[in-house]
Scaffold this motif. Structure first.
Motif, PDB file in Angstrom:
ATOM      1  N   SER A 212     -20.020  53.764 -43.314  1.00 51.91           N
ATOM      2  CA  SER A 212     -20.350  53.343 -41.960  1.00 51.91           C
ATOM      3  C   SER A 212     -20.391  51.823 -41.847  1.00 51.91           C
ATOM      4  O   SER A 212     -20.933  51.144 -42.725  1.00 51.91           O
ATOM      5  CB  SER A 212     -21.712  53.913 -41.548  1.00 51.91           C
ATOM      6  OG  SER A 212     -21.716  55.322 -41.648  1.00 51.91           O
ATOM      7  N   PHE A 213     -19.837  51.280 -40.767  1.00 50.38           N
ATOM      8  CA  PHE A 213     -19.938  49.850 -40.530  1.00 50.38           C
ATOM      9  C   PHE A 213     -21.356  49.540 -40.054  1.00 50.38           C
ATOM     10  O   PHE A 213     -21.883  50.206 -39.161  1.00 50.38           O
ATOM     11  CB  PHE A 213     -18.926  49.405 -39.473  1.00 50.38           C
ATOM     12  CG  PHE A 213     -18.927  47.913 -39.264  1.00 50.38           C
ATOM     13  CD1 PHE A 213     -18.272  47.078 -40.151  1.00 50.38           C
ATOM     14  CD2 PHE A 213     -19.594  47.353 -38.196  1.00 50.38           C
ATOM     15  CE1 PHE A 213     -18.283  45.701 -39.974  1.00 50.38           C
ATOM     16  CE2 PHE A 213     -19.613  45.979 -38.003  1.00 50.38           C
ATOM     17  CZ  PHE A 213     -18.955  45.150 -38.895  1.00 50.38           C
ATOM     18  N   GLN A 214     -21.968  48.491 -40.626  1.00 53.07           N
ATOM     19  CA  GLN A 214     -23.386  48.280 -40.382  1.00 53.07           C
ATOM     20  C   GLN A 214     -23.771  46.869 -39.932  1.00 53.07           C
ATOM     21  O   GLN A 214     -24.947  46.621 -39.679  1.00 53.07           O
ATOM     22  CB  GLN A 214     -24.193  48.621 -41.649  1.00 53.07           C
ATOM     23  CG  GLN A 214     -24.052  50.062 -42.113  1.00 53.07           C
ATOM     24  CD  GLN A 214     -24.781  51.058 -41.236  1.00 53.07           C
ATOM     25  OE1 GLN A 214     -25.217  50.737 -40.121  1.00 53.07           O
ATOM     26  NE2 GLN A 214     -24.934  52.276 -41.719  1.00 53.07           N
ATOM     27  N   ASP A 232     -29.873  59.349 -47.958  1.00 59.86           N
ATOM     28  CA  ASP A 232     -29.844  60.715 -47.435  1.00 59.86           C
ATOM     29  C   ASP A 232     -28.411  61.149 -47.132  1.00 59.86           C
ATOM     30  O   ASP A 232     -28.020  62.292 -47.397  1.00 59.86           O
ATOM     31  CB  ASP A 232     -30.676  60.817 -46.158  1.00 59.86           C
ATOM     32  CG  ASP A 232     -32.171  60.716 -46.414  1.00 59.86           C
ATOM     33  OD1 ASP A 232     -32.568  60.350 -47.539  1.00 59.86           O
ATOM     34  OD2 ASP A 232     -32.946  60.987 -45.479  1.00 59.86           O
ATOM     35  N   ALA A 233     -27.615  60.235 -46.564  1.00 58.09           N
ATOM     36  CA  ALA A 233     -26.246  60.574 -46.168  1.00 58.09           C
ATOM     37  C   ALA A 233     -25.275  60.538 -47.336  1.00 58.09           C
ATOM     38  O   ALA A 233     -24.251  61.231 -47.319  1.00 58.09           O
ATOM     39  CB  ALA A 233     -25.770  59.615 -45.083  1.00 58.09           C
ATOM     40  N   SER A 234     -25.573  59.732 -48.362  1.00 62.30           N
ATOM     41  CA  SER A 234     -24.644  59.577 -49.497  1.00 62.30           C
ATOM     42  C   SER A 234     -25.051  60.402 -50.710  1.00 62.30           C
ATOM     43  O   SER A 234     -24.511  60.204 -51.796  1.00 62.30           O
ATOM     44  CB  SER A 234     -24.561  58.107 -49.899  1.00 62.30           C
ATOM     45  OG  SER A 234     -25.795  57.668 -50.457  1.00 62.30           O
ATOM     46  N   ASN A 239     -23.955  52.914 -51.953  1.00 56.79           N
ATOM     47  CA  ASN A 239     -22.570  52.582 -51.595  1.00 56.79           C
ATOM     48  C   ASN A 239     -22.472  51.402 -50.626  1.00 56.79           C
ATOM     49  O   ASN A 239     -21.427  51.195 -50.002  1.00 56.79           O
ATOM     50  CB  ASN A 239     -21.844  53.806 -51.022  1.00 56.79           C
ATOM     51  CG  ASN A 239     -22.393  54.248 -49.668  1.00 56.79           C
ATOM     52  OD1 ASN A 239     -23.233  53.576 -49.061  1.00 56.79           O
ATOM     53  ND2 ASN A 239     -21.918  55.382 -49.179  1.00 56.79           N
ATOM     54  N   SER A 240     -23.536  50.617 -50.490  1.00 62.18           N
ATOM     55  CA  SER A 240     -23.498  49.478 -49.569  1.00 62.18           C
ATOM     56  C   SER A 240     -22.592  48.376 -50.115  1.00 62.18           C
ATOM     57  O   SER A 240     -22.642  48.043 -51.302  1.00 62.18           O
ATOM     58  CB  SER A 240     -24.910  48.934 -49.342  1.00 62.18           C
ATOM     59  OG  SER A 240     -25.574  48.711 -50.574  1.00 62.18           O
ATOM     60  N   GLN A 241     -21.752  47.832 -49.240  1.00 62.30           N
ATOM     61  CA  GLN A 241     -20.764  46.832 -49.634  1.00 62.30           C
ATOM     62  C   GLN A 241     -20.731  45.674 -48.648  1.00 62.30           C
ATOM     63  O   GLN A 241     -20.991  45.861 -47.448  1.00 62.30           O
ATOM     64  CB  GLN A 241     -19.363  47.452 -49.692  1.00 62.30           C
ATOM     65  CG  GLN A 241     -19.207  48.532 -50.750  1.00 62.30           C
ATOM     66  CD  GLN A 241     -17.799  49.089 -50.770  1.00 62.30           C
ATOM     67  OE1 GLN A 241     -17.140  49.194 -49.747  1.00 62.30           O
ATOM     68  NE2 GLN A 241     -17.326  49.440 -51.957  1.00 62.30           N
ATOM     69  N   VAL A 242     -20.400  44.488 -49.161  1.00 62.66           N
ATOM     70  CA  VAL A 242     -20.229  43.307 -48.313  1.00 62.66           C
ATOM     71  C   VAL A 242     -18.888  42.664 -48.635  1.00 62.66           C
ATOM     72  O   VAL A 242     -18.352  42.803 -49.743  1.00 62.66           O
ATOM     73  CB  VAL A 242     -21.369  42.284 -48.521  1.00 62.66           C
ATOM     74  CG1 VAL A 242     -22.667  42.795 -47.928  1.00 62.66           C
ATOM     75  CG2 VAL A 242     -21.557  41.963 -50.002  1.00 62.66           C
ATOM     76  N   ALA A 243     -18.344  41.965 -47.647  1.00 57.43           N
ATOM     77  CA  ALA A 243     -17.085  41.252 -47.838  1.00 57.43           C
ATOM     78  C   ALA A 243     -17.097  40.006 -46.977  1.00 57.43           C
ATOM     79  O   ALA A 243     -17.833  39.924 -45.980  1.00 57.43           O
ATOM     80  CB  ALA A 243     -15.892  42.134 -47.460  1.00 57.43           C
ATOM     81  N   PHE A 267     -34.736  56.013 -48.737  1.00 59.22           N
ATOM     82  CA  PHE A 267     -33.791  56.151 -47.629  1.00 59.22           C
ATOM     83  C   PHE A 267     -32.707  55.072 -47.690  1.00 59.22           C
ATOM     84  O   PHE A 267     -31.544  55.355 -47.772  1.00 59.22           O
ATOM     85  CB  PHE A 267     -34.521  56.119 -46.285  1.00 59.22           C
ATOM     86  CG  PHE A 267     -33.635  56.334 -45.086  1.00 59.22           C
ATOM     87  CD1 PHE A 267     -33.073  57.561 -44.838  1.00 59.22           C
ATOM     88  CD2 PHE A 267     -33.373  55.294 -44.209  1.00 59.22           C
ATOM     89  CE1 PHE A 267     -32.258  57.764 -43.723  1.00 59.22           C
ATOM     90  CE2 PHE A 267     -32.552  55.477 -43.099  1.00 59.22           C
ATOM     91  CZ  PHE A 267     -32.001  56.711 -42.864  1.00 59.22           C
ATOM     92  N   ARG A 268     -33.047  53.802 -47.634  1.00 63.44           N
ATOM     93  CA  ARG A 268     -32.192  52.628 -47.812  1.00 63.44           C
ATOM     94  C   ARG A 268     -30.852  52.715 -47.080  1.00 63.44           C
ATOM     95  O   ARG A 268     -29.802  52.910 -47.668  1.00 63.44           O
ATOM     96  CB  ARG A 268     -31.929  52.365 -49.299  1.00 63.44           C
ATOM     97  CG  ARG A 268     -31.245  50.997 -49.550  1.00 63.44           C
ATOM     98  CD  ARG A 268     -30.852  50.850 -51.003  1.00 63.44           C
ATOM     99  NE  ARG A 268     -30.190  49.587 -51.274  1.00 63.44           N
ATOM    100  CZ  ARG A 268     -28.882  49.373 -51.157  1.00 63.44           C
ATOM    101  NH1 ARG A 268     -28.094  50.363 -50.750  1.00 63.44           N
ATOM    102  NH2 ARG A 268     -28.377  48.182 -51.429  1.00 63.44           N
ATOM    103  N   GLU A 269     -30.891  52.479 -45.795  1.00 63.55           N
ATOM    104  CA  GLU A 269     -29.655  52.396 -45.017  1.00 63.55           C
ATOM    105  C   GLU A 269     -29.394  50.947 -44.649  1.00 63.55           C
ATOM    106  O   GLU A 269     -30.245  50.293 -44.054  1.00 63.55           O
ATOM    107  CB  GLU A 269     -29.743  53.238 -43.745  1.00 63.55           C
ATOM    108  CG  GLU A 269     -28.444  53.221 -42.957  1.00 63.55           C
ATOM    109  CD  GLU A 269     -28.449  54.186 -41.784  1.00 63.55           C
ATOM    110  OE1 GLU A 269     -27.365  54.470 -41.249  1.00 63.55           O
ATOM    111  OE2 GLU A 269     -29.532  54.654 -41.400  1.00 63.55           O
TER     112      GLU A 269
END
Length: 308
Positions: A212-214, A232-234, A239-243, A267-269
């Motif tokens: 998801s774009f965040q 919860d979703a993953s 899977n959080s990523q930055v660019a 939770f960590r979204e």
């Protein structure tokens, strides 16, 4: 032969030169992140979305969906916190948008917020609004105290962020089935002048393997993007990523890089990005994360400060 006056020649030459975003240092996304705060309570108990800093008056604002609102309603709560995460005040916004990103702008001792407004059937704002933050006030999308803008006439959705160091408005808009980025002088945008973007390009990496774009923000020449999903979703996978993206070319300069900021949060979204410069001059790239259980979501902010 047509002869041009000096003034006309200068104007023509200027029109032929492509606007560019001036050069700047770039954050190294591979370096560690540091805590500003963890587990802080917002006014409402939903997941935080975007956040923004007023770099002049040293203020912090966090957006979230209002309690009881549907995802399509566009009803938001903006909470003001101090930099330790203490609650200072809030506003409610009716019919504005999703809240993925917004900006703050100082005007003397007051703070004006730039947000999306006029939520469509999917809950995303169709244009931008600028208004003064007033603690305890509720604004509707039709309020007379709003000043509305549509930076890109053909754009169907608009959100924004503010480069608080260089005073630029960064607009992310939907057009022709994709997301695009345009960059403007904040002073010109405040006057409603969007005629001379410093950059305007298609956002690269529209999706990173379904994540998801965040959020997004910018510092100088570079745009920063954030993706990822809650644990919860993953299924518990981080899977959080930055660019980062060079806004003069529209090309990726680094990433996507996995970020482990707040990896031990529940939770960590990932939720939101923003830029801030401290009183002693350190520039920080912030990332937000929501934590906690449903009905008691919490706000968490982390930052990177290493440059290349």
């Amino acid at each position: 032969m047509v002869r041009l006056s000096i003034a006309a020649f200068v104007a023509l030459a200027a029109s032929l030169v492509s606007a560019v975003v001036p050069n700047s240092p770039r954050f190294d996304l591979s370096k560690p992140s540091y805590d500003l705060f963890r587990h802080k309570t917002l006014h409402d108990d939903t997941v935080q979305q975007g956040f923004a800093f007023d770099n002049v008056n040293r203020r912090l604002f966090v957006a979230q969906r209002r309690n009881g609102a549907t995802a399509a309603s566009g009803d938001l709560c903006i909470t003001q916190l101090d930099f330790s995460g203490k609650y200072l005040g809030h506003m409610h916004l009716t019919g504005f948008g999703h809240g993925v990103s917004f900006g703050a702008q100082a005007d003397g001792s007051a703070t004006y917020l730039w947000t999306e407004v006029d939520a469509n059937k999917n809950g995303y704002g169709q244009q931008l609004a600028r208004f003064k933050f007033v603690n305890g006030k509720t604004l509707s999308k039709s309020s007379s105290s709003l000043k509305k803008y549509k930076p890109v006439a053909a754009g169907t959705e608009h959100t924004c962020a503010v480069d608080t160091v260089n005073n630029r408005l960064v607009v992310r808009y939907q057009k022709s089935g994709g997301k695009h980025i345009a960059v403007y002088s904040l002073a010109a945008a405040t006057k409603g002048d969007f005629s001379a973007p410093l950059a305007n390009f298609t956002q690269p990496l529209p999706a990173t393997k379904g994540k998801s774009f965040q959020g997004y923000t910018a510092y100088g020449r570079y745009l920063y993007l954030l993706w990822g999903d809650s644990y919860d979703a993953s299924n518990g996978v981080l899977n959080s990523q930055v660019a980062s993206v060079d806004m003069n070319t529209g090309r990726v300069t680094q990433g996507p890089v996995i970020t482990r900021a707040g990896s031990t949060l529940s939770f960590r979204e990932p939720e939101g990005m923003a830029l801030y410069r401290t009183a002693d001059g350190q520039v920080r790239l912030f990332m937000g994360f929501a934590s906690g259980k449903a009905g008691d979501r919490r706000s968490n902010l982390f930052y990177k400060n290493a440059m290349v």
